[in-house]
Design a protein around this motif. Sequence first.
Motif, short mmCIF file in Angstrom:
data_model
loop_
_atom_site.label_atom_id
_atom_site.label_comp_id
_atom_site.label_asym_id
_atom_site.label_seq_id
_atom_site.Cartn_x
_atom_site.Cartn_y
_atom_site.Cartn_z
N ARG A 148 0.82 -1.22 0.00
CA ARG A 148 0.00 0.00 0.00
C ARG A 148 0.85 1.27 0.00
O ARG A 148 0.35 2.34 -0.36
CB ARG A 148 -0.98 -0.01 1.16
N TRP A 149 2.10 1.17 0.37
CA TRP A 149 2.98 2.35 0.26
C TRP A 149 3.15 2.77 -1.19
O TRP A 149 3.39 3.94 -1.48
CB TRP A 149 4.34 2.07 0.91
N THR A 150 3.02 1.80 -2.12
CA THR A 150 3.11 2.17 -3.54
C THR A 150 1.95 3.08 -3.93
O THR A 150 2.10 3.92 -4.83
CB THR A 150 3.13 0.93 -4.46
N HIS A 151 0.80 2.96 -3.26
CA HIS A 151 -0.34 3.84 -3.54
C HIS A 151 0.05 5.29 -3.29
O HIS A 151 -0.29 6.18 -4.07
CB HIS A 151 -1.53 3.49 -2.66
N LEU A 152 0.77 5.51 -2.19
CA LEU A 152 1.21 6.87 -1.84
C LEU A 152 2.09 7.42 -2.96
O LEU A 152 1.87 8.55 -3.42
CB LEU A 152 1.95 6.86 -0.51
N VAL A 153 3.04 6.66 -3.41
CA VAL A 153 3.98 7.13 -4.43
C VAL A 153 3.25 7.42 -5.75
O VAL A 153 3.44 8.48 -6.36
CB VAL A 153 5.12 6.11 -4.64
N ILE A 154 2.39 6.50 -6.17
CA ILE A 154 1.69 6.67 -7.44
C ILE A 154 0.78 7.90 -7.40
O ILE A 154 0.78 8.72 -8.32
CB ILE A 154 0.88 5.39 -7.78
N VAL A 155 0.01 8.05 -6.33
CA VAL A 155 -0.91 9.18 -6.22
C VAL A 155 -0.13 10.49 -6.09
O VAL A 155 -0.53 11.52 -6.64
CB VAL A 155 -1.92 8.98 -5.08
N LEU A 156 1.00 10.47 -5.41
CA LEU A 156 1.82 11.68 -5.29
C LEU A 156 2.33 12.12 -6.66
O LEU A 156 2.26 13.31 -7.01
CB LEU A 156 2.99 11.45 -4.33
N VAL A 157 2.81 11.19 -7.46
CA VAL A 157 3.29 11.52 -8.81
C VAL A 157 2.14 12.08 -9.65
O VAL A 157 2.29 13.13 -10.30
CB VAL A 157 3.94 10.30 -9.49
N ILE A 158 1.00 11.41 -9.63
CA ILE A 158 -0.16 11.90 -10.39
C ILE A 158 -0.58 13.28 -9.91
O ILE A 158 -0.86 14.18 -10.71
CB ILE A 158 -1.34 10.90 -10.29
N GLY A 159 -0.61 13.47 -8.60
CA GLY A 159 -0.99 14.76 -8.02
C GLY A 159 -0.06 15.89 -8.44
O GLY A 159 -0.51 17.00 -8.75
N PHE A 160 1.23 15.63 -8.45
CA PHE A 160 2.15 16.69 -8.85
C PHE A 160 2.08 16.98 -10.34
O PHE A 160 2.23 18.12 -10.75
CB PHE A 160 3.57 16.40 -8.36
N VAL A 161 1.81 15.98 -11.14
CA VAL A 161 1.59 16.23 -12.57
C VAL A 161 0.35 17.11 -12.75
O VAL A 161 0.35 18.08 -13.50
CB VAL A 161 1.48 14.91 -13.37
N LEU A 162 -0.73 16.75 -12.03
CA LEU A 162 -1.94 17.57 -12.09
C LEU A 162 -1.71 18.98 -11.57
O LEU A 162 -2.28 19.95 -12.08
CB LEU A 162 -3.08 16.90 -11.31
N ASN A 163 -0.86 19.11 -10.56
CA ASN A 163 -0.51 20.42 -10.04
C ASN A 163 0.17 21.27 -11.12
O ASN A 163 -0.08 22.46 -11.23
CB ASN A 163 0.38 20.29 -8.80
N LEU A 164 1.02 20.63 -11.90
CA LEU A 164 1.74 21.35 -12.95
C LEU A 164 0.87 21.73 -14.14
O LEU A 164 1.04 22.81 -14.72
CB LEU A 164 2.93 20.51 -13.44
N ILE A 165 -0.07 20.84 -14.51
CA ILE A 165 -0.81 21.08 -15.75
C ILE A 165 -2.27 21.48 -15.55
O ILE A 165 -2.88 21.98 -16.49
CB ILE A 165 -0.75 19.86 -16.68
N ALA A 166 -2.83 21.30 -14.37
CA ALA A 166 -4.27 21.49 -14.24
C ALA A 166 -4.68 22.31 -13.01
O ALA A 166 -5.82 22.21 -12.57
CB ALA A 166 -4.97 20.13 -14.21
N HIS A 167 -3.80 23.09 -12.44
CA HIS A 167 -4.12 23.95 -11.29
C HIS A 167 -4.68 23.14 -10.10
O HIS A 167 -5.53 23.59 -9.37
CB HIS A 167 -5.09 25.06 -11.71
#
Length: 167
Positions: free
Chosen positions: A62-81
């Motif tokens: 389940r720690w991989t969930h944290l990493v995957i969602v963090l990466v997706i979140g930061f990509v969304l932060n960069l491209i989608a406010h």
Amino acid sequence: MLGLTPSQSALAFLILVTPICAWVAYTDLKYMKIRNTAVMALVAVFAIAGPFLLPLDVYAWRWTHLVIVLVIGFVLNLIAHFGAGDAKFAAAAAPFFSSNSSHISLTVMLLTAFLLGAFAAHRVMRSIPAVRAMAPDWVSWTRKDFPLGLALVGTLWSYLLIIALTT
């Protein structure tokens, strides 16, 4: 692990995350910020309680969930406010969710419902002068963007509650 059922584990996690969820909802409404200390508190709950509440292999994966969602979140932060605090909170909450396909469907349905419901409720409440007068210093009343932490908190909290009551 203590030999707990999934519902018992979910109930224990629910009890432990409830004060953090309340804190996040409040600070997101009042300041439009999710504090790093709240994010770290959520991670600490999983890190400390997880080995006692989940089988160790499940806990580790389940720690991989944290990493995957963090990466997706930061990509969304960069491209989608998408807010950085929202991305960090979503990542910190991710290990509490099972990757079982039925749980993924439940999570998506809950997130969708809470996004729509929290957005609508927030917009209605901020349009009522008497409600705004009860918390006149809340930044979320005047900002164009939405305190997404409300939907994220609602999703985490209700997911744990549903699992605690149904498995």
